[in-house]
Design an enzyme around this catalytic site. Structure first.
Site, PDB file in Angstrom:
ATOM      1  N   CYS A  75     -37.168  60.122  79.417  1.00  0.00           N
ATOM      2  CA  CYS A  75     -37.795  61.067  78.493  1.00  0.00           C
ATOM      3  C   CYS A  75     -38.049  60.347  77.176  1.00  0.00           C
ATOM      4  O   CYS A  75     -37.097  60.080  76.426  1.00  0.00           O
ATOM      5  CB  CYS A  75     -36.884  62.279  78.280  1.00  0.00           C
ATOM      6  SG  CYS A  75     -37.575  63.498  77.151  1.00  0.00           S
ATOM      7  N   HIS A 167     -46.171  59.695  86.810  1.00  0.00           N
ATOM      8  CA  HIS A 167     -47.265  60.278  86.022  1.00  0.00           C
ATOM      9  C   HIS A 167     -48.587  60.114  86.753  1.00  0.00           C
ATOM     10  O   HIS A 167     -48.886  59.025  87.262  1.00  0.00           O
ATOM     11  CB  HIS A 167     -47.352  59.603  84.651  1.00  0.00           C
ATOM     12  CG  HIS A 167     -46.151  59.853  83.796  1.00  0.00           C
ATOM     13  ND1 HIS A 167     -46.025  60.929  82.960  1.00  0.00           N
ATOM     14  CD2 HIS A 167     -44.986  59.160  83.691  1.00  0.00           C
ATOM     15  CE1 HIS A 167     -44.849  60.888  82.362  1.00  0.00           C
ATOM     16  NE2 HIS A 167     -44.197  59.823  82.796  1.00  0.00           N
ATOM     17  N   GLU A 216     -46.013  69.023  82.336  1.00  0.00           N
ATOM     18  CA  GLU A 216     -44.834  68.250  82.729  1.00  0.00           C
ATOM     19  C   GLU A 216     -44.200  68.782  84.011  1.00  0.00           C
ATOM     20  O   GLU A 216     -44.068  69.999  84.202  1.00  0.00           O
ATOM     21  CB  GLU A 216     -43.772  68.275  81.625  1.00  0.00           C
ATOM     22  CG  GLU A 216     -44.061  67.346  80.488  1.00  0.00           C
ATOM     23  CD  GLU A 216     -42.812  67.044  79.685  1.00  0.00           C
ATOM     24  OE1 GLU A 216     -41.713  67.018  80.272  1.00  0.00           O
ATOM     25  OE2 GLU A 216     -42.941  66.839  78.456  1.00  0.00           O
ATOM     26  N   CYS A 225     -45.393  64.434  75.373  1.00  0.00           N
ATOM     27  CA  CYS A 225     -44.620  63.794  76.451  1.00  0.00           C
ATOM     28  C   CYS A 225     -44.642  62.296  76.174  1.00  0.00           C
ATOM     29  O   CYS A 225     -45.714  61.663  76.281  1.00  0.00           O
ATOM     30  CB  CYS A 225     -45.251  64.111  77.806  1.00  0.00           C
ATOM     31  SG  CYS A 225     -44.414  63.335  79.204  1.00  0.00           S
ATOM     32  N   GLY A 228     -45.280  60.172  79.166  1.00  0.00           N
ATOM     33  CA  GLY A 228     -46.664  60.424  79.552  1.00  0.00           C
ATOM     34  C   GLY A 228     -47.653  59.681  78.681  1.00  0.00           C
ATOM     35  O   GLY A 228     -48.658  59.146  79.166  1.00  0.00           O
TER      36      GLY A 228
END
Ligand SMILES: N[C@H](CCC[C@H](N)C(=O)O)C(=O)O
Length: 285
Positions: A75, A167, A216, A225, A228
């Site tokens: 994260c 992703h 997400e 994100c 991301g």
């Protein structure tokens, strides 16, 4: 059950943080606790739960649980918040240190202005580009770059990148026209992704600037994100849209992240980390 928490966010991607240097809980509570604290009506309201924990592999460890209770492996926004918290609470003594995640160990560096940590830089390590390690099903090639992808009779081209978490990136002409709510929930659970996937729609503004929106895995639409944004810059370089080894400004709903895919192969992410509140959560499990 009474649980002391800190709410922090990275560009509006907010999490409830629990410091396991200060308290300990049974492993079984974390998934249901993530669902409970995330609820804006009956909980605190967040995109999930993050645990800050002792580590024998790094200076500090991080675990992330999405709003639906599923555990993620990395994260980016959470890492910047953990870094800020660890430095400000003297879990670490220096401005540069390592953080363990389920995906890998990363190097963090906090930036301090007038005794306040406003920005954090994270070396996210190398992206994972091989299909089987994203993971994504398919046999056409061992990487997924600008590959035709059809869903609900809509045809787009996909580039798939893992930053330790998967992703699916789709480039669109105008970010405001991205089918985020229509296709985000469908693609995130598509059976071509055995572990699910985070879904990003990206508009190329220039060779150093992207617009970005995300659905997400496990949390739905969020304001930002971090992994991301990193995956999207890697995908944009692979597709010849932005420059390698240059800081790319990624405009997310909640603000800007600066991401560089350096020539040494590592992806660097720089951005804010902010504290919202601290408190006690009374959980009638
Ligand atoms: N939903 C992600 C975890 C959170 C990642 C995101 N909030 C970030 O800042 O990187 C997953 O299941 O892989």
């Amino acid at each position: 059950m009474e649980i002391t928490y800190i709410k922090m966010h990275g560009l509006g991607n907010s999490y409830i943080f629990v410091d396991l240097f200060q308290s300990n809980f049974d492993e079984s509570i974390f998934a249901p606790l993530a669902k409970s604290v995330s609820d804006v009506n009956t909980g605190i309201g967040s995109d999930g739960l993050i645990l800050i924990h002792p580590s024998d592999k790094a200076d500090v460890g991080m675990r992330i649980f999405n709003k639906d209770g599923s555990e993620g492996r990395n994260c980016g926004n959470g890492l910047r918040c953990v870094a800020k918290y660890a430095y400000q609470n003297r879990i670490v003594a220096n401005k540069a240190f390592t953080i363990e995640t389920k995906a890998n160990n990363v190097q963090a560096h906090v930036h301090e202005v007038n005794n306040y940590v406003d920005e954090v830089t994270i070396d996210m390590g190398e992206p994972i580009l091989t299909r089987n390690n994203i993971p994504m099903k398919g046999t056409s090639s061992d990487t997924v770059v600008n590959e035709p992808f059809t869903i609900d009779d809509k045809s787009m081209n996909i580039t798939a990148v893992s930053m330790g978490n998967p992703h699916a990136i789709f480039f669109v002409e105008k970010i405001e026209d991205a089918p985020l709510y229509e296709l985000g929930p469908r693609i995130t659970k598509d059976d071509r992704f055995p572990e699910g996937v985070n879904v990003e729609f990206v508009e190329v503004v220039s060779d150093t600037e992207l617009n970005f929106r995300v659905w997400e895995r496990g949390s739905g639409v969020t304001q930002a994100c971090g992994t991301g944004a990193c995956a999207s810059v890697v995908a944009a370089v692979l597709n010849g849209h932005v420059l390698r080894d240059k800081e790319i400004c990624v405009h997310l709903s909640g603000g800007d992240l600066y991401v560089k895919w350096a020539n040494d192969g590592h992806v660097w992410m720089r951005g804010r980390a902010d504290t919202t509140s601290t408190g006690m959560y009374y959980w009638n499990r």
